[in-house]
Design a protein around this motif. Structure first.
Motif, PDB file in Angstrom:
ATOM      1  N   LEU A  57       4.423 113.880  84.172  1.00 54.24           N
ATOM      2  CA  LEU A  57       4.539 114.674  82.947  1.00 54.24           C
ATOM      3  C   LEU A  57       4.099 116.120  83.190  1.00 54.24           C
ATOM      4  CD1 LEU A  57       3.207 112.187  80.231  1.00 54.24           C
ATOM      5  CD2 LEU A  57       5.582 112.859  80.666  1.00 54.24           C
ATOM      6  N   PHE A  58       3.065 116.296  84.014  1.00 49.65           N
ATOM      7  CA  PHE A  58       2.633 117.643  84.359  1.00 49.65           C
ATOM      8  C   PHE A  58       3.745 118.372  85.116  1.00 49.65           C
ATOM      9  CE2 PHE A  58       0.537 120.757  87.120  1.00 49.65           C
ATOM     10  CZ  PHE A  58      -0.224 121.451  86.192  1.00 49.65           C
ATOM     11  N   THR A  59       4.386 117.648  86.035  1.00 41.52           N
ATOM     12  CA  THR A  59       5.528 118.218  86.756  1.00 41.52           C
ATOM     13  C   THR A  59       6.640 118.582  85.792  1.00 41.52           C
ATOM     14  OG1 THR A  59       5.002 116.848  88.690  1.00 41.52           O
ATOM     15  CG2 THR A  59       7.216 117.805  88.589  1.00 41.52           C
ATOM     16  N   ALA A  60       6.865 117.718  84.804  1.00 42.68           N
ATOM     17  CA  ALA A  60       7.898 117.979  83.800  1.00 42.68           C
ATOM     18  C   ALA A  60       7.619 119.281  83.051  1.00 42.68           C
ATOM     19  CB  ALA A  60       7.969 116.811  82.813  1.00 42.68           C
ATOM     20  N   LEU A  61       6.381 119.478  82.656  1.00 44.77           N
ATOM     21  CA  LEU A  61       6.023 120.687  81.923  1.00 44.77           C
ATOM     22  C   LEU A  61       6.173 121.939  82.781  1.00 44.77           C
ATOM     23  CD1 LEU A  61       2.876 119.350  80.044  1.00 44.77           C
ATOM     24  CD2 LEU A  61       5.011 120.109  78.981  1.00 44.77           C
ATOM     25  N   ARG A  62       5.790 121.844  84.047  1.00 43.84           N
ATOM     26  CA  ARG A  62       5.875 123.011  84.929  1.00 43.84           C
ATOM     27  C   ARG A  62       7.316 123.333  85.317  1.00 43.84           C
ATOM     28  NH1 ARG A  62       1.779 125.978  84.295  1.00 43.84           N
ATOM     29  NH2 ARG A  62       2.235 126.983  86.286  1.00 43.84           N
ATOM     30  N   PRO A  67      12.827 129.916  84.450  1.00 44.07           N
ATOM     31  CA  PRO A  67      13.823 130.725  83.726  1.00 44.07           C
ATOM     32  C   PRO A  67      15.250 130.400  84.156  1.00 44.07           C
ATOM     33  CG  PRO A  67      12.750 132.031  85.436  1.00 44.07           C
ATOM     34  CD  PRO A  67      12.008 130.725  85.368  1.00 44.07           C
ATOM     35  N   ALA A  68      16.190 130.752  83.300  1.00 41.66           N
ATOM     36  CA  ALA A  68      17.604 130.527  83.597  1.00 41.66           C
ATOM     37  C   ALA A  68      18.029 131.356  84.799  1.00 41.66           C
ATOM     38  CB  ALA A  68      18.442 130.893  82.378  1.00 41.66           C
ATOM     39  N   PHE A  74      21.571 127.957  81.178  1.00 39.24           N
ATOM     40  CA  PHE A  74      20.832 127.573  79.978  1.00 39.24           C
ATOM     41  C   PHE A  74      19.393 127.172  80.299  1.00 39.24           C
ATOM     42  CE2 PHE A  74      25.258 126.739  78.624  1.00 39.24           C
ATOM     43  CZ  PHE A  74      25.310 127.646  77.563  1.00 39.24           C
ATOM     44  N   GLY A  75      18.953 127.456  81.499  1.00 36.67           N
ATOM     45  CA  GLY A  75      17.572 127.167  81.864  1.00 36.67           C
ATOM     46  C   GLY A  75      17.370 125.760  82.399  1.00 36.67           C
ATOM     47  N   TYR A  76      16.108 125.412  82.593  1.00 38.23           N
ATOM     48  CA  TYR A  76      15.734 124.131  83.201  1.00 38.23           C
ATOM     49  C   TYR A  76      15.002 123.217  82.228  1.00 38.23           C
ATOM     50  CZ  TYR A  76      16.904 126.129  87.767  1.00 38.23           C
ATOM     51  OH  TYR A  76      17.570 126.681  88.834  1.00 38.23           O
ATOM     52  N   GLY A  77      15.152 123.486  80.943  1.00 37.34           N
ATOM     53  CA  GLY A  77      14.422 122.714  79.951  1.00 37.34           C
ATOM     54  C   GLY A  77      14.656 121.217  80.036  1.00 37.34           C
ATOM     55  N   LYS A  78      15.902 120.818  80.303  1.00 35.91           N
ATOM     56  CA  LYS A  78      16.207 119.387  80.339  1.00 35.91           C
ATOM     57  C   LYS A  78      15.620 118.689  81.554  1.00 35.91           C
ATOM     58  CE  LYS A  78      20.226 118.978  77.373  1.00 35.91           C
ATOM     59  NZ  LYS A  78      21.535 118.336  77.182  1.00 35.91           N
ATOM     60  N   GLU A  79      15.205 119.463  82.566  1.00 31.69           N
ATOM     61  CA  GLU A  79      14.581 118.826  83.721  1.00 31.69           C
ATOM     62  C   GLU A  79      13.275 118.142  83.326  1.00 31.69           C
ATOM     63  OE1 GLU A  79      13.062 119.851  88.275  1.00 31.69           O
ATOM     64  OE2 GLU A  79      14.287 121.287  87.176  1.00 31.69           O
ATOM     65  N   SER A  80      12.622 118.669  82.297  1.00 29.53           N
ATOM     66  CA  SER A  80      11.384 118.039  81.838  1.00 29.53           C
ATOM     67  C   SER A  80      11.654 116.622  81.359  1.00 29.53           C
ATOM     68  CB  SER A  80      10.750 118.871  80.719  1.00 29.53           C
ATOM     69  OG  SER A  80      11.595 118.925  79.583  1.00 29.53           O
ATOM     70  N   TYR A  81      12.846 116.388  80.796  1.00 24.23           N
ATOM     71  CA  TYR A  81      13.180 115.038  80.329  1.00 24.23           C
ATOM     72  C   TYR A  81      13.466 114.089  81.493  1.00 24.23           C
ATOM     73  CZ  TYR A  81      13.723 117.578  75.950  1.00 24.23           C
ATOM     74  OH  TYR A  81      13.501 118.376  74.857  1.00 24.23           O
ATOM     75  N   VAL A  82      13.971 114.649  82.600  1.00 33.62           N
ATOM     76  CA  VAL A  82      14.205 113.821  83.785  1.00 33.62           C
ATOM     77  C   VAL A  82      12.881 113.272  84.311  1.00 33.62           C
ATOM     78  CG1 VAL A  82      15.040 113.798  86.164  1.00 33.62           C
ATOM     79  CG2 VAL A  82      16.307 115.072  84.415  1.00 33.62           C
ATOM     80  N   TRP A  83      11.887 114.157  84.446  1.00 39.62           N
ATOM     81  CA  TRP A  83      10.583 113.727  84.959  1.00 39.62           C
ATOM     82  C   TRP A  83       9.889 112.784  83.978  1.00 39.62           C
ATOM     83  CZ3 TRP A  83       9.212 114.400  89.848  1.00 39.62           C
ATOM     84  CH2 TRP A  83       9.854 115.384  90.589  1.00 39.62           C
ATOM     85  N   ALA A  84      10.040 113.066  82.690  1.00 36.27           N
ATOM     86  CA  ALA A  84       9.436 112.183  81.692  1.00 36.27           C
ATOM     87  C   ALA A  84      10.109 110.807  81.717  1.00 36.27           C
ATOM     88  CB  ALA A  84       9.556 112.804  80.302  1.00 36.27           C
ATOM     89  N   PHE A  85      11.413 110.769  81.987  1.00 31.05           N
ATOM     90  CA  PHE A  85      12.119 109.493  82.090  1.00 31.05           C
ATOM     91  C   PHE A  85      11.635 108.712  83.310  1.00 31.05           C
ATOM     92  CE2 PHE A  85      15.812 107.016  83.643  1.00 31.05           C
ATOM     93  CZ  PHE A  85      15.961 106.155  82.566  1.00 31.05           C
TER      94      PHE A  85
END
Length: 309
Positions: A57-62, A67-68, A74-85
């Protein structure tokens, strides 16, 4: 439903939960080895799974705040969901899998090889630590829910910030798991039947299974491309319709790009008298209005279109 300023608070919540889980996992392993309790070993696996989850989860947040760039406009925001998954999957496999199989083995073997006293002490200390971690998570949930004027329960259901949701569920499951482990130990000691210890271990595994499934489902929805919350969509519609040259909105699409980023795309019917310059001005005004109301809106696309029908 997340604010840019909530990112730092989420990181702090994850770090606190992770440090708590490291200390608890070590104590539970020692107690499990000394007592020979299946429930204690399952709780140790539970805490180890939670510790690994906090790292992910910490990796997801970082990673999610990068930035895009040209490859990811559109940035890397969805990568946080990959790590959380991945964190949810780890809890499913390592935590739930070990607890259930170890509990079933204990039920079949019926063996016990140690003293219960250390386990009771560790359970009590662990409960206090987990309660402290949960208190921080609850405080963040309440603060965020208050800013959005919704109930904490609704905030947890619709928030795109899956890290705080994960910490809240993990800490809640941890407290329930400690109660189950204590009950299993007490019944096993009182009756002399290790069946209760094994059943407690299985129950802890099922508890982790429910928590992991809930988190995985939430992250899959966001990875696929979930719309912004109804409150944000209503706000977007109100602001666009408030622009003088806009007659109506034919289609309004929103998508959560990450815990704090939202994309807005709309097919808009402008007044017949609107010039090209008027439409350009309206698009700029729409972007200013929307970002003023909700800073998480990063991209606004308006497509001029004729009225249908």
């Amino acid at each position: 439903m997340a604010e840019g300023g909530a990112g730092t608070e989420s990181i702090g919540t994850v770090v606190v939960a992770g440090l708590a889980n490291i200390a608890i996992a070590a104590a539970k392993i020692v107690a499990g080895l000394i007592s020979g309790s299946a429930a204690m070993m399952s709780e140790a696996a539970h805490s180890l799974a939670d510790t690994t989850t906090e790292v992910l989860l910490f990796t997801a947040l970082r990673r999610g705040v990068h930035p895009a760039d040209e490859r990811h406009p559109f940035g890397y925001g969805k990568e946080s969901y990959v790590w959380a998954f991945l964190a949810a999957l780890f809890t499913f496999v390592a935590g739930a899998g070990f607890s259930i199989t170890h509990g079933v083995h204990t039920i079949h073997s019926g063996r016990h090889s140690g003293d219960y006293t250390v386990s009771y002490v560790v359970l009590a200390v662990s409960f206090a630590i987990e309660a402290t971690s949960l208190t921080r998570a609850v405080r963040q949930v309440r603060n965020s829910a208050g800013r959005w004027r919704v109930t904490p329960a609704r905030f947890l259901r619709v928030s795109p910030d899956t890290t705080i949701k994960a910490v809240f569920l993990e800490d809640s499951a941890a407290l329930v798991g400690l109660v189950l482990a204590g009950a299993g130990l007490g019944l096993a000691q009182a009756t002399g039947e290790e069946l209760w210890d094994g059943l407690a271990s299985v129950a802890i595994g099922l508890l982790l299974l429910v928590a992991a499934t809930t988190l995985a489902g939430s992250n899959v929805s966001l990875l696929v491309g979930r719309a912004a919350t109804p409150r944000i969509r209503r706000m977007v519609e109100e602001e666009i319709l408030a622009i003088p040259t806009v007659e109506r909105i034919e289609t309004l699409l929103t998508m959560q790009l990450g815990p704090t980023d939202v994309l807005v795309a709309a097919k808009v019917d402008f007044a017949d008298t609107a010039t090209g310059a008027d439409i350009e001005s309206a698009a700029d005004e729409a972007e200013r209005r929307l970002r003023a109301r909700y800073s998480g809106i990063r991209y606004v696309f308006l497509d001029p279109t004729r009225r249908r029908g």
